[in-house]
Design a protein around this motif. Structure first.
Motif, PDB file in Angstrom:
ATOM      1  N   ARG A 263       4.579   1.373   0.118  1.00 20.15           N
ATOM      2  CA  ARG A 263       3.467   1.946   0.884  1.00 20.15           C
ATOM      3  C   ARG A 263       2.274   2.087  -0.047  1.00 20.15           C
ATOM      4  O   ARG A 263       2.396   2.653  -1.137  1.00 20.15           O
ATOM      5  CB  ARG A 263       3.829   3.321   1.437  1.00 20.15           C
ATOM      6  CG  ARG A 263       4.938   3.255   2.453  1.00 20.15           C
ATOM      7  CD  ARG A 263       5.202   4.605   3.045  1.00 20.15           C
ATOM      8  NE  ARG A 263       5.855   5.468   2.056  1.00 20.15           N
ATOM      9  CZ  ARG A 263       6.118   6.751   2.248  1.00 20.15           C
ATOM     10  NH1 ARG A 263       5.769   7.345   3.350  1.00 20.15           N
ATOM     11  NH2 ARG A 263       6.727   7.449   1.304  1.00 20.15           N
ATOM     12  N   LYS A 264       1.137   1.602   0.395  1.00 18.82           N
ATOM     13  CA  LYS A 264      -0.080   1.682  -0.409  1.00 18.82           C
ATOM     14  C   LYS A 264      -0.870   2.918  -0.007  1.00 18.82           C
ATOM     15  O   LYS A 264      -0.998   3.232   1.174  1.00 18.82           O
ATOM     16  CB  LYS A 264      -0.936   0.438  -0.202  1.00 18.82           C
ATOM     17  CG  LYS A 264      -2.113   0.368  -1.172  1.00 18.82           C
ATOM     18  CD  LYS A 264      -3.039  -0.801  -0.903  1.00 18.82           C
ATOM     19  CE  LYS A 264      -2.354  -2.114  -1.134  1.00 18.82           C
ATOM     20  NZ  LYS A 264      -3.318  -3.233  -1.079  1.00 18.82           N
ATOM     21  N   SER A 265      -1.416   3.585  -0.993  1.00 26.33           N
ATOM     22  CA  SER A 265      -2.241   4.754  -0.738  1.00 26.33           C
ATOM     23  C   SER A 265      -3.461   4.380   0.100  1.00 26.33           C
ATOM     24  O   SER A 265      -4.094   3.351  -0.125  1.00 26.33           O
ATOM     25  CB  SER A 265      -2.709   5.356  -2.067  1.00 26.33           C
ATOM     26  OG  SER A 265      -3.724   6.311  -1.845  1.00 26.33           O
ATOM     27  N   SER A 266      -3.808   5.226   1.052  1.00 29.79           N
ATOM     28  CA  SER A 266      -4.998   4.986   1.862  1.00 29.79           C
ATOM     29  C   SER A 266      -6.266   5.159   1.035  1.00 29.79           C
ATOM     30  O   SER A 266      -7.339   4.748   1.454  1.00 29.79           O
ATOM     31  CB  SER A 266      -5.028   5.936   3.067  1.00 29.79           C
ATOM     32  OG  SER A 266      -5.097   7.276   2.635  1.00 29.79           O
ATOM     33  N   PHE A 267      -6.154   5.746  -0.160  1.00 34.90           N
ATOM     34  CA  PHE A 267      -7.300   5.908  -1.047  1.00 34.90           C
ATOM     35  C   PHE A 267      -7.468   4.724  -1.988  1.00 34.90           C
ATOM     36  O   PHE A 267      -8.396   4.692  -2.784  1.00 34.90           O
ATOM     37  CB  PHE A 267      -7.165   7.200  -1.869  1.00 34.90           C
ATOM     38  CG  PHE A 267      -7.311   8.435  -1.033  1.00 34.90           C
ATOM     39  CD1 PHE A 267      -8.559   8.971  -0.778  1.00 34.90           C
ATOM     40  CD2 PHE A 267      -6.198   9.048  -0.489  1.00 34.90           C
ATOM     41  CE1 PHE A 267      -8.703  10.103  -0.002  1.00 34.90           C
ATOM     42  CE2 PHE A 267      -6.318  10.180   0.288  1.00 34.90           C
ATOM     43  CZ  PHE A 267      -7.576  10.712   0.540  1.00 34.90           C
ATOM     44  N   SER A 268      -6.570   3.762  -1.910  1.00 36.63           N
ATOM     45  CA  SER A 268      -6.666   2.576  -2.756  1.00 36.63           C
ATOM     46  C   SER A 268      -7.876   1.750  -2.341  1.00 36.63           C
ATOM     47  O   SER A 268      -8.204   1.661  -1.172  1.00 36.63           O
ATOM     48  CB  SER A 268      -5.400   1.727  -2.639  1.00 36.63           C
ATOM     49  OG  SER A 268      -4.299   2.413  -3.172  1.00 36.63           O
TER      50      SER A 268
ATOM     51  N   CYS B 221      -5.306   0.346  -6.909  1.00 36.67           N
ATOM     52  CA  CYS B 221      -4.332   0.348  -5.817  1.00 36.67           C
ATOM     53  C   CYS B 221      -2.981   0.856  -6.303  1.00 36.67           C
ATOM     54  O   CYS B 221      -2.391   0.290  -7.209  1.00 36.67           O
ATOM     55  CB  CYS B 221      -4.175  -1.058  -5.248  1.00 36.67           C
ATOM     56  SG  CYS B 221      -5.703  -1.702  -4.557  1.00 36.67           S
ATOM     57  N   VAL B 222      -2.507   1.911  -5.676  1.00 38.57           N
ATOM     58  CA  VAL B 222      -1.232   2.498  -6.026  1.00 38.57           C
ATOM     59  C   VAL B 222      -0.285   2.352  -4.842  1.00 38.57           C
ATOM     60  O   VAL B 222      -0.667   2.591  -3.707  1.00 38.57           O
ATOM     61  CB  VAL B 222      -1.392   3.992  -6.380  1.00 38.57           C
ATOM     62  CG1 VAL B 222      -0.066   4.644  -6.654  1.00 38.57           C
ATOM     63  CG2 VAL B 222      -2.333   4.150  -7.559  1.00 38.57           C
ATOM     64  N   GLU B 223       0.963   1.954  -5.147  1.00 36.88           N
ATOM     65  CA  GLU B 223       1.994   1.843  -4.130  1.00 36.88           C
ATOM     66  C   GLU B 223       3.193   2.685  -4.539  1.00 36.88           C
ATOM     67  O   GLU B 223       3.468   2.829  -5.731  1.00 36.88           O
ATOM     68  CB  GLU B 223       2.503   0.400  -4.010  1.00 36.88           C
ATOM     69  CG  GLU B 223       1.546  -0.573  -3.432  1.00 36.88           C
ATOM     70  CD  GLU B 223       2.166  -1.952  -3.325  1.00 36.88           C
ATOM     71  OE1 GLU B 223       2.101  -2.518  -2.225  1.00 36.88           O
ATOM     72  OE2 GLU B 223       2.713  -2.462  -4.327  1.00 36.88           O
TER      73      GLU B 223
ATOM     74  N   VAL C 168       6.788   3.799  -8.410  1.00 35.33           N
ATOM     75  CA  VAL C 168       5.324   3.777  -8.334  1.00 35.33           C
ATOM     76  C   VAL C 168       4.838   2.581  -9.139  1.00 35.33           C
ATOM     77  O   VAL C 168       5.321   2.341 -10.250  1.00 35.33           O
ATOM     78  CB  VAL C 168       4.711   5.075  -8.917  1.00 35.33           C
ATOM     79  CG1 VAL C 168       3.189   5.046  -8.832  1.00 35.33           C
ATOM     80  CG2 VAL C 168       5.275   6.303  -8.219  1.00 35.33           C
TER      81      VAL C 168
ATOM     82  N   VAL D  32       3.390  16.100  -6.798  1.00 33.32           N
ATOM     83  CA  VAL D  32       2.596  16.266  -5.573  1.00 33.32           C
ATOM     84  C   VAL D  32       2.076  17.704  -5.478  1.00 33.32           C
ATOM     85  O   VAL D  32       0.904  17.923  -5.147  1.00 33.32           O
ATOM     86  CB  VAL D  32       3.423  15.871  -4.330  1.00 33.32           C
ATOM     87  CG1 VAL D  32       2.721  16.280  -3.044  1.00 33.32           C
ATOM     88  CG2 VAL D  32       3.686  14.364  -4.330  1.00 33.32           C
TER      89      VAL D  32
END
Length: 70
Positions: free
Chosen positions: A12-17, A23-25, A36, A58
């Motif tokens: 899942r890719k961060s929506s902030f990427s 880009c963080v997954e 990660v 988190v």
């Protein structure tokens, strides 16, 4: 962990990427760990966390403990 196991993970890719390389997954793995990686360079490596480690991370992010790093 074999490369094929990571390729089969549900990333899942961060929506902030963004498109600029930030880009963080993340992926939940069958053994309970969380993986990660940088989605632009998955071959560069993967970092693994336990659920407890990810929970602590988190909570720290939500509390603003790492705001000085961004």
């Amino acid at each position: 962990m074999s490369p094929s196991a990571l390729n089969d993970a549900q990333w899942r890719k961060s929506s902030f990427s963004g498109n600029n390389g930030t880009c963080v997954e993340v992926a939940a793995l069958a053994d309970g760990r969380i993986a990660v990686r940088n989605s632009n360079r998955p071959e560069a490596g993967t970092v693994f966390f336990t659920s407890a480690e990810m929970d602590a991370w988190v909570k720290g992010v939500k509390a603003g403990e790492f705001d000085d790093l961004a």
